[in-house]
Design a protein around this motif. Sequence first.
Motif, PDB file in Angstrom:
ATOM      1  N   ARG A   1     -86.011  39.910 -75.329  1.00 24.34           N
ATOM      2  CA  ARG A   1     -86.285  38.556 -75.822  1.00 24.34           C
ATOM      3  C   ARG A   1     -85.268  38.103 -76.847  1.00 24.34           C
ATOM      4  N   ASN A   2     -84.023  38.009 -76.444  1.00 25.20           N
ATOM      5  CA  ASN A   2     -83.027  37.436 -77.342  1.00 25.20           C
ATOM      6  C   ASN A   2     -82.061  36.593 -76.507  1.00 25.20           C
ATOM      7  N   GLU A   3     -81.323  35.731 -77.193  1.00 18.54           N
ATOM      8  CA  GLU A   3     -80.469  34.761 -76.498  1.00 18.54           C
ATOM      9  C   GLU A   3     -79.333  35.434 -75.724  1.00 18.54           C
ATOM     10  N   GLN A   4     -78.853  36.557 -76.248  1.00 12.17           N
ATOM     11  CA  GLN A   4     -77.746  37.234 -75.578  1.00 12.17           C
ATOM     12  C   GLN A   4     -78.184  37.746 -74.200  1.00 12.17           C
ATOM     13  N   ILE A   5     -79.363  38.353 -74.153  1.00 13.23           N
ATOM     14  CA  ILE A   5     -79.857  38.857 -72.863  1.00 13.23           C
ATOM     15  C   ILE A   5     -80.236  37.680 -71.950  1.00 13.23           C
ATOM     16  N   GLY A   6     -80.749  36.589 -72.539  1.00 11.31           N
ATOM     17  CA  GLY A   6     -81.069  35.394 -71.737  1.00 11.31           C
ATOM     18  C   GLY A   6     -79.826  34.866 -71.035  1.00 11.31           C
TER      19      GLY A   6
ATOM     20  N   PHE B   1     -96.177  24.073 -59.501  1.00 11.22           N
ATOM     21  CA  PHE B   1     -95.903  23.155 -60.615  1.00 11.22           C
ATOM     22  C   PHE B   1     -94.453  23.291 -61.050  1.00 11.22           C
ATOM     23  N   PHE B   2     -93.873  22.188 -61.519  1.00 15.79           N
ATOM     24  CA  PHE B   2     -92.529  22.213 -62.096  1.00 15.79           C
ATOM     25  C   PHE B   2     -92.625  21.549 -63.461  1.00 15.79           C
ATOM     26  N   LEU B   3     -92.305  22.293 -64.509  1.00 16.20           N
ATOM     27  CA  LEU B   3     -92.413  21.755 -65.872  1.00 16.20           C
ATOM     28  C   LEU B   3     -91.062  21.237 -66.358  1.00 16.20           C
ATOM     29  N   THR B   4     -91.093  20.117 -67.070  1.00 16.29           N
ATOM     30  CA  THR B   4     -89.862  19.609 -67.682  1.00 16.29           C
ATOM     31  C   THR B   4     -90.161  19.154 -69.115  1.00 16.29           C
ATOM     32  N   ALA B   5     -89.136  19.105 -69.933  1.00 12.34           N
ATOM     33  CA  ALA B   5     -89.219  18.539 -71.286  1.00 12.34           C
ATOM     34  C   ALA B   5     -87.784  18.247 -71.704  1.00 12.34           C
ATOM     35  N   THR B   6     -87.614  17.456 -72.741  1.00 10.85           N
ATOM     36  CA  THR B   6     -86.249  17.124 -73.171  1.00 10.85           C
ATOM     37  C   THR B   6     -85.530  18.386 -73.661  1.00 10.85           C
ATOM     38  N   ASP B   7     -84.209  18.338 -73.625  1.00 10.14           N
ATOM     39  CA  ASP B   7     -83.404  19.470 -74.112  1.00 10.14           C
ATOM     40  C   ASP B   7     -83.769  19.787 -75.565  1.00 10.14           C
ATOM     41  N   GLN B   8     -83.914  18.708 -76.358  1.00  8.57           N
ATOM     42  CA  GLN B   8     -84.175  18.892 -77.792  1.00  8.57           C
ATOM     43  C   GLN B   8     -85.520  19.589 -78.022  1.00  8.57           C
ATOM     44  N   ALA B   9     -86.539  19.157 -77.283  1.00 10.06           N
ATOM     45  CA  ALA B   9     -87.874  19.754 -77.459  1.00 10.06           C
ATOM     46  C   ALA B   9     -87.838  21.230 -77.062  1.00 10.06           C
ATOM     47  N   ARG B  10     -87.112  21.540 -75.992  1.00 14.27           N
ATOM     48  CA  ARG B  10     -87.049  22.930 -75.524  1.00 14.27           C
ATOM     49  C   ARG B  10     -86.264  23.803 -76.514  1.00 14.27           C
ATOM     50  N   ALA B  11     -85.161  23.255 -77.000  1.00 12.89           N
ATOM     51  CA  ALA B  11     -84.359  24.027 -77.971  1.00 12.89           C
ATOM     52  C   ALA B  11     -85.157  24.258 -79.250  1.00 12.89           C
ATOM     53  N   HIS B  12     -85.928  23.245 -79.655  1.00 18.08           N
ATOM     54  CA  HIS B  12     -86.725  23.397 -80.865  1.00 18.08           C
ATOM     55  C   HIS B  12     -87.780  24.503 -80.693  1.00 18.08           C
ATOM     56  N   ARG B  13     -88.440  24.530 -79.531  1.00 13.68           N
ATOM     57  CA  ARG B  13     -89.432  25.589 -79.252  1.00 13.68           C
ATOM     58  C   ARG B  13     -88.761  26.964 -79.319  1.00 13.68           C
ATOM     59  N   ARG B  14     -87.611  27.067 -78.645  1.00 13.39           N
ATOM     60  CA  ARG B  14     -86.893  28.345 -78.606  1.00 13.39           C
ATOM     61  C   ARG B  14     -86.510  28.802 -80.013  1.00 13.39           C
ATOM     62  N   TRP B  15     -86.041  27.849 -80.799  1.00 16.92           N
ATOM     63  CA  TRP B  15     -85.627  28.145 -82.180  1.00 16.92           C
ATOM     64  C   TRP B  15     -86.819  28.644 -82.998  1.00 16.92           C
ATOM     65  N   LEU B  16     -87.984  27.972 -82.831  1.00 14.34           N
ATOM     66  CA  LEU B  16     -89.194  28.404 -83.543  1.00 14.34           C
ATOM     67  C   LEU B  16     -89.596  29.815 -83.120  1.00 14.34           C
ATOM     68  N   GLN B  17     -89.516  30.079 -81.811  1.00 17.18           N
ATOM     69  CA  GLN B  17     -89.871  31.421 -81.309  1.00 17.18           C
ATOM     70  C   GLN B  17     -88.961  32.483 -81.923  1.00 17.18           C
ATOM     71  N   LEU B  18     -87.668  32.184 -81.966  1.00 17.11           N
ATOM     72  CA  LEU B  18     -86.717  33.156 -82.522  1.00 17.11           C
ATOM     73  C   LEU B  18     -87.016  33.412 -83.992  1.00 17.11           C
ATOM     74  N   ARG B  19     -87.324  32.334 -84.710  1.00 13.82           N
ATOM     75  CA  ARG B  19     -87.641  32.485 -86.137  1.00 13.82           C
ATOM     76  C   ARG B  19     -88.889  33.326 -86.337  1.00 13.82           C
ATOM     77  N   GLU B  20     -89.905  33.058 -85.474  1.00 14.52           N
ATOM     78  CA  GLU B  20     -91.145  33.843 -85.556  1.00 14.52           C
ATOM     79  C   GLU B  20     -90.874  35.328 -85.350  1.00 14.52           C
TER      80      GLU B  20
END
Length: 195
Positions: A87-92, A140-159
């Motif tokens: 679960r890190n950006e490098q492996i992603g 199902f196919f989920l979508t959201a703006t780039d900004q919303a997705r990046a913000h979620r990812r950033w919060l997850q990483l911080r957590e």
Amino acid sequence: MIVTIDGPAGVGKSTVGRLLAERLRIAFLDTGALYRAVALAAQWAGLDPRDQAVVEAWLTRIDLEVSLRGGRFAVLLEGREVEPFIRNEQIGSLASQFSALAPVRRFLLETQQNAARLGDLVAEGRDMGTVVFPRAEAKFFLTATDQARAHRRWLQLREQGQEADEAAVLAELRQRDQRDESRALSPCVPAPDAV
Ligand code: DC
């Protein structure tokens, strides 16, 4: 019954998929974890995603399996759970690069379809509704703006206690989406019959 959830990085496929599987009392399969596990093993083996022939030969020796544990599929490399290491950006990013290779997709297609033989499941990824489970009962196919997705990812990483710069997370996510959506094999697109 098979329910598929596809969509780009950071959109919430795992969160929604896990909750849905719990509600339906069926198993949850996170297929991104499989691609991440291959990327991790390839990194350990010192492989480069540009060497397709080398990767193809190496895949015949990889010891990767999924095991159903308390309603979720755990991904094991040489018998050990990979979850803490993937679960890190490098492996992603590495997973996205290796996932464009035909031998990798062929290898994991079988793993994913075998998992569905164990019972009903909610499966999330990029090509669940289009390639892996084209006959799924609900897609199902989920979508959201780039900004919303990046913000979620950033919060997850911080957590998780990882230092991350939100602008860098956004740039990395856009690059990964571009690669996942434009590749020749199983690109991340909605199935025609997906909601
Ligand atoms: O969902 P994720 O971020 O854990 O996925 C990591 C990478 O794996 C993603 O960038 C592309 C690849 N992937 C794929 O090609 N097909 C899938 N079904 C799931 C993931």
